[in-house]
Design an enzyme around this catalytic site. Structure first.
Site, short mmCIF file in Angstrom:
data_model
loop_
_atom_site.label_atom_id
_atom_site.label_comp_id
_atom_site.label_asym_id
_atom_site.label_seq_id
_atom_site.Cartn_x
_atom_site.Cartn_y
_atom_site.Cartn_z
N LYS A 287 -29.42 74.54 -57.03
CA LYS A 287 -30.40 73.45 -57.08
C LYS A 287 -31.40 73.67 -58.21
O LYS A 287 -31.83 72.70 -58.87
CB LYS A 287 -31.11 73.30 -55.74
CG LYS A 287 -30.19 72.86 -54.60
CD LYS A 287 -29.52 71.52 -54.90
CE LYS A 287 -28.67 71.04 -53.75
NZ LYS A 287 -28.04 69.72 -54.02
N ASP B 225 -12.96 65.03 -54.57
CA ASP B 225 -13.43 66.41 -54.44
C ASP B 225 -14.17 66.75 -55.72
O ASP B 225 -13.55 66.92 -56.78
CB ASP B 225 -12.25 67.36 -54.22
CG ASP B 225 -12.68 68.81 -54.11
OD1 ASP B 225 -13.89 69.10 -54.23
OD2 ASP B 225 -11.79 69.67 -53.90
N TYR C 154 -27.32 78.62 -52.94
CA TYR C 154 -27.76 77.23 -52.84
C TYR C 154 -28.98 76.98 -53.72
O TYR C 154 -29.03 76.02 -54.49
CB TYR C 154 -28.07 76.90 -51.39
CG TYR C 154 -28.45 75.47 -51.14
CD1 TYR C 154 -27.48 74.47 -51.00
CD2 TYR C 154 -29.79 75.09 -51.01
CE1 TYR C 154 -27.82 73.16 -50.76
CE2 TYR C 154 -30.15 73.77 -50.77
CZ TYR C 154 -29.16 72.81 -50.65
OH TYR C 154 -29.51 71.51 -50.40
#
Length: 245
Positions: A146, A53, A142
């Site tokens: 990134k 994980d 997101y």
């Protein structure tokens, strides 16, 4: 056999781009360990693997240690693990935002630091996205992760260079993986807007979505000695998407 003898750990490797990279690396002579949080999916692949994980420091430490034991060392690391998120900037909760950053951004540093003592003149390749360069609706967490990954790649390239370690990134565009399945269950590559704009009007000049296998070659190149004088760079694998406007 461009990766002959290279020992490589790939995270997020149970499916999609990570799995494609791992399989391609094997065909080029590498030894590979696949890491993922999905134990059942890994077990079904019948390849060397560890359950990891990337959002949990203890799990990362244990997974890297186990991978090094299997491989006998590390020459390459692919930080590919990620989670998709559709969050609007006006509505995303702080907890959700931090979760996405932990999995998609902080994990790059978390896994790299754990691998660092075992890397001697090796290469790290981080999986980003074309959203690292451009804004997109409902992608605040997101895209932020990134975008942060892009500068993290550059910063790591500078800081790790004295150790002889190169750090680069690959930024895929629209790729046919499970991340292409939207929150409502629709495959985004089958929508009218994708077919009309990205294919019909060639917003993607090659007029199609990519496959995980389309991405693998970029990773192999950056992991290989062919890229020995390349570091701190990001290679877009997007069918030309970032060349349009």
């Amino acid at each position: 056999m461009m990766l002959e003898g290279k020992r490589i750990l790939v995270t997020g490797a149970a499916r999609g781009i990570g799995l494609a990279v791992a399989k391609a690396a094997l065909t080029q002579g590498a030894q590979v360990v696949l890491a993922d949080v999905d134990a059942a999916a890994l077990a079904a692949l019948d390849l060397p693997h560890v359950v990891m994980d990337v959002a949990d420091a203890a799990s990362v430490a244990a997974g890297v240690a186990q991978s090094v034991k299997i491989l006998g060392g590390l020459d390459g690391l692919v930080n590919n693990a990620a989670m998709l998120d559709e969050s609007h900037a006006t509505e995303v909760t702080e907890a959700r935002f931090e979760r996405v950053l932990s999995v998609n951004l902080t994990s790059i540093l978390r896994v790299s630091q754990a691998a660092l003592p075992h890397l001697d003149g090796g290469a790290i390749v981080n999986t980003l996205s074309t959203q690292a360069m451009f804004g997109q609706a409902n992608s605040v967490a997101y895209a932020t992760a990134k975008g942060g990954g892009l500068n993290l790649t550059r910063a790591m390239a500078v800081d790790f260079a004295p150790r002889g370690i190169r750090v680069n990134a690959v930024a895929p565009g629209f790729i046919d993986t499970r991340m292409a399945i939207m929150a409502d269950g629709t495959h985004e590559h089958t929508t009218d807007w994708f077919e009309g704009i990205y294919v019909g009007r060639r917003k993607i000049p090659l007029a199609r979505a990519g496959t995980p296998e389309d991405c693998a070659g970029a990773f192999l190149f950056l992991l290989s000695d062919h890229a020995r004088y390349i570091t701190g760079q990001c290679l877009a694998v997007d069918g030309g998407l970032t060349a349009t406007y």
